[in-house]
Design a protein around this motif. Structure first.
Motif, PDB file in Angstrom:
ATOM      1  N   PRO A 126       0.833  -1.207   0.000  1.00  8.79           N
ATOM      2  CA  PRO A 126       0.000   0.000   0.000  1.00  8.79           C
ATOM      3  C   PRO A 126       0.866   1.255   0.000  1.00  8.79           C
TER       4      PRO A 126
ATOM      5  N   ALA B 265      -2.467  -0.991  -2.983  1.00 10.86           N
ATOM      6  CA  ALA B 265      -3.547  -0.070  -2.638  1.00 10.86           C
ATOM      7  C   ALA B 265      -2.944   1.323  -2.540  1.00 10.86           C
TER       8      ALA B 265
ATOM      9  N   ASN C 148      -4.020   5.673  -1.300  1.00  9.25           N
ATOM     10  CA  ASN C 148      -4.943   6.552  -0.586  1.00  9.25           C
ATOM     11  C   ASN C 148      -5.169   7.854  -1.334  1.00  9.25           C
TER      12      ASN C 148
ATOM     13  N   THR D 291      -9.138   4.912   0.973  1.00 11.26           N
ATOM     14  CA  THR D 291      -8.233   3.881   0.464  1.00 11.26           C
ATOM     15  C   THR D 291      -8.896   3.117  -0.670  1.00 11.26           C
TER      16      THR D 291
ATOM     17  N   ARG E 103      -8.369  -0.102  -3.255  1.00  8.05           N
ATOM     18  CA  ARG E 103      -7.620  -1.326  -3.530  1.00  8.05           C
ATOM     19  C   ARG E 103      -8.057  -1.847  -4.899  1.00  8.05           C
TER      20      ARG E 103
END
Length: 468
Positions: free
Chosen positions: A36, A88, A90, A118, A120
């Motif tokens: 992420p 992922a 943000n 967020t 994904r």
């Protein structure tokens, strides 16, 4: 070759084809390499602002707003390039409800935690891959109150709304990477009720009347823009047009209640920009102008890119000079972090001193001495505001401008004016921090200036003598 070998070979070929397809589509094979992106860029004052793992190159915002119910319907199409293998990533978004999100056309999972959104994606995104995220959202946008008590974000007005974003307010009306270090081009399309106008940054590229009587306007900003400089003004406006530098369109607008009393100064904007170009170098954008609001709509002037916003009470020559100077210092050369805010405000303040020197028989030295005598200017070093509420404190403006004047006194006018124009040329449409600036000044000066920085930029308290 036996049958088993052929089967193995065929399976290997399929696996290689799937791997190639994954790489072509931006996916990360096996789902194990991607991580992420960081939720926040650890800005010294707003650590959760902005996001890591990608760089936005373009925002295409499609918005609809009706002041009658205060509802905003939005679609943000964000084009970005991954700077790591991403599982992922943000976006910053305050308050509004996300209805759907896709990445490269596939539905993406969405989670919210406060102002952190967020996404994904179905397939992980490979480092270096350009991807497109589309977020559909709606709701009643928020007004954000800053640490110093000022209001930003979405400001309701008597006949519409005003969207302003310094330092964090842009997240109130569109999702994005809302740190000044991530700049992008913009297309902003806004639909409003009949009788109202929707004004934004850049050049108006399309305007049409919808079948239901509403009006849609599209604004294009081709040059990179930090999200805090994006603006939107919805309401009734009287507008005027002109050109500057032979080809750059100048659009000014004012609430009809104050259009007449602001017309003369609005008409002088090309003249002021001409003077600033002589001192600061080529104008960095493809459009210019200003928007003037009644005082009860907004409590401060702001250097929104290409089209600064002013309350009537601050719409005077000095403030216009200041906000237009920001087009070079702050808008084209943006702060690498909010700690570098003094680089914006020192130059804009010094632009006022220079203008007074050229047109009002007030030498910059006199302005310097007046600032030196102001005890409030010595509350903290301009490059090190102690808290977020100090980002717009007197030292950032006045002591910051004193730093520039001490540079002028030290290196002489010829090199100083070389610095004034060379700094925004070197970092045109980019970001820079305080170390970039001190290094650049010393390169032009051809000498070490650490003594000047130690006393005027970083020193605690007021020097005993004005020449220290």
């Amino acid at each position: 070759m036996n049958t088993r070998s052929r089967v193995r070979t065929g399976a290997l070929a399929v696996a290689l084809a799937l791997l190639a397809a994954a790489c072509t589509s931006g996916g990360v094979a096996g789902g194990v390499r991607g991580k992420p992106g960081a939720a926040g860029l650890r800005d010294p004052y707003f650590p959760k602002l902005g996001n890591g793992g990608y760089d936005v190159t373009h925002y295409a915002l499609t918005l609809s707003y009706d002041p009658a119910d205060g509802r905003l319907d939005g679609r943000a199409e964000i084009t970005a390039k991954a700077t790591q293998d991403l599982s992922a990533f943000n976006l910053d978004l305050a308050g509004l409800t996300v209805r759907r999100a896709t990445v490269d056309g596939d539905t993406a999972a969405v989670n919210r935690a406060g102002n952190e959104l967020t996404l994904r994606p179905r397939a992980e995104i490979a480092d270096g891959h350009e991807f497109r995220a589309v977020i559909t959202y709606d709701g009643e946008p928020q007004t954000i109150t800053d640490a110093d008590g000022s209001e930003e974000g979405w400001l309701k007005t008597a006949d519409g709304a005003l969207a302003l974003g310094e330092p964090t307010g842009s997240m109130a009306w569109f999702p994005g990477n809302h740190h000044p270090s991530d700049k992008a081009s913009y297309d902003i399309t806004v639909t409003v009720p009949a009788g109202l106008k929707a004004l934004s940054n850049g050049v108006l590229t399309a305007e049409k009347k919808e079948k239901d009587g509403r009006v849609t306007a599209t604004w294009h900003t081709p040059e990179p823009m930090a999200s805090y400089l994006a603006m939107l003004a919805i309401g009734k406006y009287d507008t005027s047009t002109a050109t500057v530098f032979g080809k750059v369109p100048v659009l000014t607008a004012a609430d009809p209640r104050i259009a007449t009393e602001t017309a003369a100064l609005r008409a002088r904007i090309p003249e002021i920009l001409d003077w600033e170009k002589e001192n600061f170098g080529p104008y960095p954008f493809s459009a210019a102008g200003a928007i003037v609001e009644p005082d009860d709509d907004v409590g401060y002037a702001l250097e929104t890119q290409t089209r600064p916003v002013f309350p009537l009470g601050s719409f005077d020559t000095g403030t216009v000079v200041h906000e237009l100077a920001h087009q070079w210092y702050g808008d084209s050369v943006s702060p690498a972090s909010w700690k570098d805010m003094w680089l914006n405000e020192s130059f804009a303040t010094y632009a006022e001193w220079l203008y007074e020197e050229d047109f009002e028989h007030t030498p910059a030295q006199r302005s310097f001495e007046k600032a030196f005598a102001n005890q409030g200017a010595w509350a903290f070093p301009p490059a090190e505001p102690p808290t977020p509420q100090d980002l717009f404190g007197t030292p950032v403006y006045q002591r910051g401008a004193m730093v520039l004047h001490r540079i002028r006194q030290t290196v002489g006018d010829e090199k100083f004016f070389e610095i004034l124009a060379g700094w925004p040329e070197k970092y045109r449409h980019s970001t820079a921090d305080t170390e970039d600036f001190t290094r650049y000044v010393e390169s032009v000066a051809g000498r070490d200036l650490s003594g000047l920085w130690d006393v005027w930029l970083y020193g605690d308290g007021k020097p005993e003598k004005i020449t220290d």
